[in-house]
Write a protein that holds these residues in place. Structure first.
Motif, PDB file in Angstrom:
ATOM      1  N   UNK A 274       8.686  56.370  19.321  1.00 18.60           N
ATOM      2  CA  UNK A 274       8.158  55.305  20.179  1.00 18.60           C
ATOM      3  C   UNK A 274       8.878  54.022  19.803  1.00 18.60           C
ATOM      4  N   UNK A 275       9.257  53.242  20.805  1.00 21.98           N
ATOM      5  CA  UNK A 275       9.821  51.920  20.558  1.00 21.98           C
ATOM      6  C   UNK A 275       9.242  50.959  21.581  1.00 21.98           C
ATOM      7  N   UNK A 276       8.753  49.813  21.126  1.00 23.17           N
ATOM      8  CA  UNK A 276       8.126  48.837  22.016  1.00 23.17           C
ATOM      9  C   UNK A 276       8.589  47.435  21.662  1.00 23.17           C
ATOM     10  N   UNK A 277       8.799  46.633  22.690  1.00 27.85           N
ATOM     11  CA  UNK A 277       9.145  45.220  22.507  1.00 27.85           C
ATOM     12  C   UNK A 277       8.291  44.377  23.447  1.00 27.85           C
ATOM     13  N   UNK A 278       7.739  43.280  22.929  1.00 26.73           N
ATOM     14  CA  UNK A 278       6.964  42.354  23.757  1.00 26.73           C
ATOM     15  C   UNK A 278       7.291  40.909  23.391  1.00 26.73           C
ATOM     16  N   UNK A 279       7.169  40.063  24.383  1.00 26.45           N
ATOM     17  CA  UNK A 279       7.361  38.633  24.181  1.00 26.45           C
ATOM     18  C   UNK A 279       6.239  37.877  24.882  1.00 26.45           C
ATOM     19  N   UNK A 280       5.894  36.707  24.355  1.00 28.98           N
ATOM     20  CA  UNK A 280       4.791  35.932  24.929  1.00 28.98           C
ATOM     21  C   UNK A 280       5.101  35.523  26.364  1.00 28.98           C
ATOM     22  N   UNK A 296       4.780  30.733  21.356  1.00 28.73           N
ATOM     23  CA  UNK A 296       5.850  31.684  21.673  1.00 28.73           C
ATOM     24  C   UNK A 296       5.910  32.734  20.569  1.00 28.73           C
ATOM     25  N   UNK A 297       6.160  33.964  20.963  1.00 29.74           N
ATOM     26  CA  UNK A 297       6.264  35.017  19.957  1.00 29.74           C
ATOM     27  C   UNK A 297       6.997  36.228  20.513  1.00 29.74           C
TER      28      UNK A 297
END
Length: 797
Positions: A274-280, A296-297
């Motif tokens: 599993x690979x996940x990326x998120x940004x604010x 911001x994150x």
């Protein structure tokens, strides 16, 4: 305007998807079934979809079921010699395979008459007979006011109160910030939140999304000996594995930001990833929150599972987060005039766990590193240069840890487990504060003299490091004596930096009443040590040998299974605090004392009773009702006799939380199917009917939070707590809030759309959190969140 653009883009994207994809009608379900205690596969387990047995697990514990109608289902796992387990709200998606791995608890066979329960909705935690709850992902995901946040969902339990609406801190039974232990796949995290702060366990948003959660075990007290170095509670999270059958992808946007994840089988199908990326994404909806500055994150979650052999499995975990916010022209805390705040922080955790199964035992070997850093600078407004800096904190904390656990689940005398962990602690605490001068003013308003100067020591700064070891070991024993279950444990912890340690005994008893009535009487007690926070140790040279604080806890509880899907419980507890580090200035009657060292003289207690009623999802209806009455008091450190007490900071007294939910499967209605072509372009929007819709509401009440009312001294132009005044002698008005959550699922042939609408504090109740005390003698109310609208959309490929 940005909020409108966000909504329009989301509508356009999903409408295009509705045109491109037609409906599918069936999907499949597969997974592995293992023994919870031995970790070995179980063959011969009947897998029921609703009320029909569809598959029997093979010799590897594997099962796969095809041609299941799309939508949510109850899946029951049933085998003689094991406790029946029912999983609710398991979603089967068109032309896709849903992965559901389960572990079953062994159960003694009654020779007088063999009965196997058709369904079992509640999962008990055998090693913790009191104050423990098991939650699955749907119970978190559908929680109103949870905003897809794990810790906010936990706050609905009776033992838990919250700090403020802006954070998700878990505060348990009269405790305080930073007293909860976070464990993710056997890796301990200091704080799994964006904008986390030293010595706390909360933040505005959790890094880990519920989408990656398999289940959560929460312990509110008297927890087993395998957990240590925390005084109040444990949140143990097990993340799910990636899909081992096929590649999948998701895109989402909502409260936690925007991003997506991919998952699938590893080459050779000997594991998954599993690979996940998120940004604010809060900058697009900042007006809805009334934010003066936009956080911001970024965050990354990744996991890989390798099946080395039938007896060995290697799990790799990676978590990374980076946060920053600029707050400009803010009312100053450190000097006259306004200030600019530039705050950055972040963390990462990388770890590997090797599970090895032997003939009569299994072991877990875990190696991980958790690194947290903070870089905060405060300047006079519009003057971002060193000469005008008011404060900074440039610090980091690191844990490099080796853990080993050896478990013997079935010996002649019961279940026995041993554990050892070695943690290398590396920290650097670097801080500066411009000296704060207290002036005396005459009647004309002119400075008459200097009363005192507050500073961080002679150089106005702190710069100290720690590089030492925390060592912990434990033994846990469990045995069933007929209807009585015994859990006993012993733990030892020490910290080489402080040269302090302690032995913690733990005991749990559970008596199951005969006749299989689902009735039990439970008892637990334990001592729980917690070392001082690292910033406390480095704040002053005198703090180096601070002792760990500890709690002694006793819990007595009663549980009754009212039906297969409804359980009621009542617990009463007493929790005593000793050796709590407090600032020496709190022990004096001088309101201008600002000594920076700590002493282990803090003490207090919490006692209370908790009622909890839970209904699992059956017949489309679910909910929880919880109520607690508690008293939390601390010894007044200013009293030389040690008899005077005051209300502790989170002594809310009365706490009530009610959550009710109802599921509507519109796709089963004739009128909906006939008119579906008209709904196809809009029914992903939560205000319209969809294939499946869940509506839930939540009401929360907390009694008034205590606070100490300061007095304004015009000769100093400051607010002070006078020595003759009682601590926490006032209370804020009671906290009241009503929340609404609407959750939608729309199924297509190749994609699925999940959307939700949440309105927190629906009636815009004005809840006071605190007051701002100004230099001119006035004060201003600080409110909790007002009405807040949260929307989110997830597209599953």
């Amino acid at each position: 305007m940005k909020s409108l653009k966000f909504i329009l883009v989301t509508i356009l994207f999903s409408t295009i998807a509705s045109f491109l994809f037609a409906d599918g009608r069936t999907g499949s379900l597969s997974g592995w079934i293992t023994d919870k205690e031995t970790k070995k596969p179980i063959m011969g387990v009947g897998v029921m979809v609703e009320d029909s047995v569809r598959y029997i697990s093979d010799v590897k514990g594997r099962y796969i079921i095809h041609n299941i109608p799309i939508g949510s289902h109850q899946i029951t796992f049933n085998r003689l010699g094991y406790k029946t387990q029912t999983k609710i709200n398991i979603f089967v998606k068109p032309n896709r395979s849903t992965i559901l791995n389960v572990s079953l608890y062994p159960e003694a066979i009654k020779m007088s008459g063999i009965t196997v329960k058709n369904k079992q909705f509640f999962i008990e935690i055998p090693d913790a007979p009191v104050s423990s709850k098991n939650l699955d992902v749907e119970e978190i995901r559908l929680q109103p006011s949870g905003t897809y946040d794990i810790q906010r969902a936990i706050q609905a339990l009776p033992a838990v109160v919250s700090g403020s609406d802006t954070e998700n801190e878990i505060i348990v039974r009269g405790g305080n910030y930073g007293e909860n232990l976070f464990v993710i796949d056997n890796i301990e995290l200091s704080n799994p939140n964006h904008f986390a702060w030293q010595g706390t366990g909360g933040g505005p948003i959790c890094i880990l999304s519920p989408e990656f959660i398999k289940e959560i075990d929460f312990y509110a007290g008297a927890f087993p000996s395998k957990y240590g170095d925390k005084a109040s509670s444990v949140l143990d999270i097990t993340t799910r594995n990636g899909n081992e059958n096929r590649f999948e992808a998701k895109l989402d946007i909502g409260m936690a930001g925007y991003g997506g994840n991919i998952e699938g089988p590893l080459p050779g199908k000997n594991g998954s990833y599993i690979f996940s990326y998120h940004r604010s994404f809060l900058s697009l909806v900042s007006e809805s929150f009334g934010l003066t500055a936009v956080p911001n994150y970024h965050s990354i979650f990744a996991k890989q599972v390798f099946h080395i052999s039938p007896a060995q499995k290697l799990t790799l975990n990676q978590i990374w987060a980076n946060d920053w916010i600029d707050i400009l022209d803010e009312a100053s805390t450190y000097s006259e005039g306004n200030q600019d705040i530039y705050a950055k922080s972040g963390q990462y955790a990388i770890g590997a766990t090797l599970r090895s199964i032997f003939k009569s035992s299994y072991s877990l070997l875990t190696l991980y590193r958790n690194y947290n850093w903070w870089h905060t600078d405060v300047y006079e407004a519009n003057k971002k240069v060193a000469d005008h800096r008011l404060f900074y904190n440039h610090s980091y904390e690191t844990h490099n840890t080796l853990k080993f656990d050896l478990n013997f689940p079935k010996t002649n005398i019961g279940k026995i487990s041993f554990g050892l962990n070695l943690k290398n602690v590396e920290t650097n605490d670097e801080r500066f504060m411009r000296p704060d001068t207290v002036f005396l003013y005459n009647e004309a308003g002119d400075i008459d003299s200097i009363l005192c100067v507050y500073s961080y020591g002679p150089n106005n700064k702190i710069d100290d490091k720690i590089n030492d070891y925390k060592i912990g070991s434990h033994i846990q024993y469990k045995h069933n004596f007929g209807l009585l279950s015994l859990n006993a444990g012993l733990r030892y912890d020490c910290f080489t930096y402080t040269e302090q340690g302690g032995i913690s005994p733990r005991l749990g008893l559970k008596y199951m009443f005969p006749a299989d009535a689902g009735t039990s009487l439970n008892f637990g007690l334990g001592r729980h040590y917690q070392n001082p926070e690292y910033y406390q140790l480095t704040f002053d040279e005198l703090n180096k040998y601070l002792k760990p604080k500890f709690t002694d806890q006793i819990v007595v509880g009663f549980e009754q299974l009212l039906s297969e899907d409804i359980k009621a419980s009542v617990e009463t507890y007493y929790k005593k605090y000793k050796d709590v580090p407090i600032n020496y200035a709190m022990t004096t009657t001088d309101p201008n004392d600002w000594d920076t060292y700590f002493v282990n003289v803090g003490a207090g207690y919490a006692k209370g009773i908790e009622l909890f009623l839970q209904k699992k999802v059956k017949d489309d209806f679910w909910g929880t009702l919880s109520y607690s009455y508690s008293i939390a008091k601390a010894k007044d450190p200013r009293d030389p006799g040690g008899e005077k007490e005051f209300n502790w900071d989170f002594d809310y007294r009365h706490v009530f939380t009610g959550v009710l939910g109802y599921k509507i499967e519109f796709m089963k209605y004739y009128w909906f199917e006939k008119s579906k072509k008209w709904f196809n372009y809009i029914n992903w929007i939560p205000i319209f009917p969809s294939d499946e819709t869940e509506i839930s509401i939540k009401y929360r009440y907390l009694g008034g939070k205590p606070y100490t009312k300061p007095e304004y001294d015009p000769s100093l132009r400051r607010w002070r707590v006078l020595p003759e005044k009682d601590i926490n002698n006032k209370r804020f008005p009671a906290y009241k809030r009503f929340d609404l959550h609407i959750h939608h699922r729309k199924f297509f042939d190749r994609i699925n759309i999940v959307s939700y609408l949440e309105i927190d504090n629906l009636f815009n109740t004005k809840n006071i959190w605190d007051y701002t005390y100004r230099e001119d003698g006035t004060k201003e109310k600080i409110y909790q969140w007002g009405r807040m609208i949260v929307v989110g959309v997830m597209v599953e490929f």
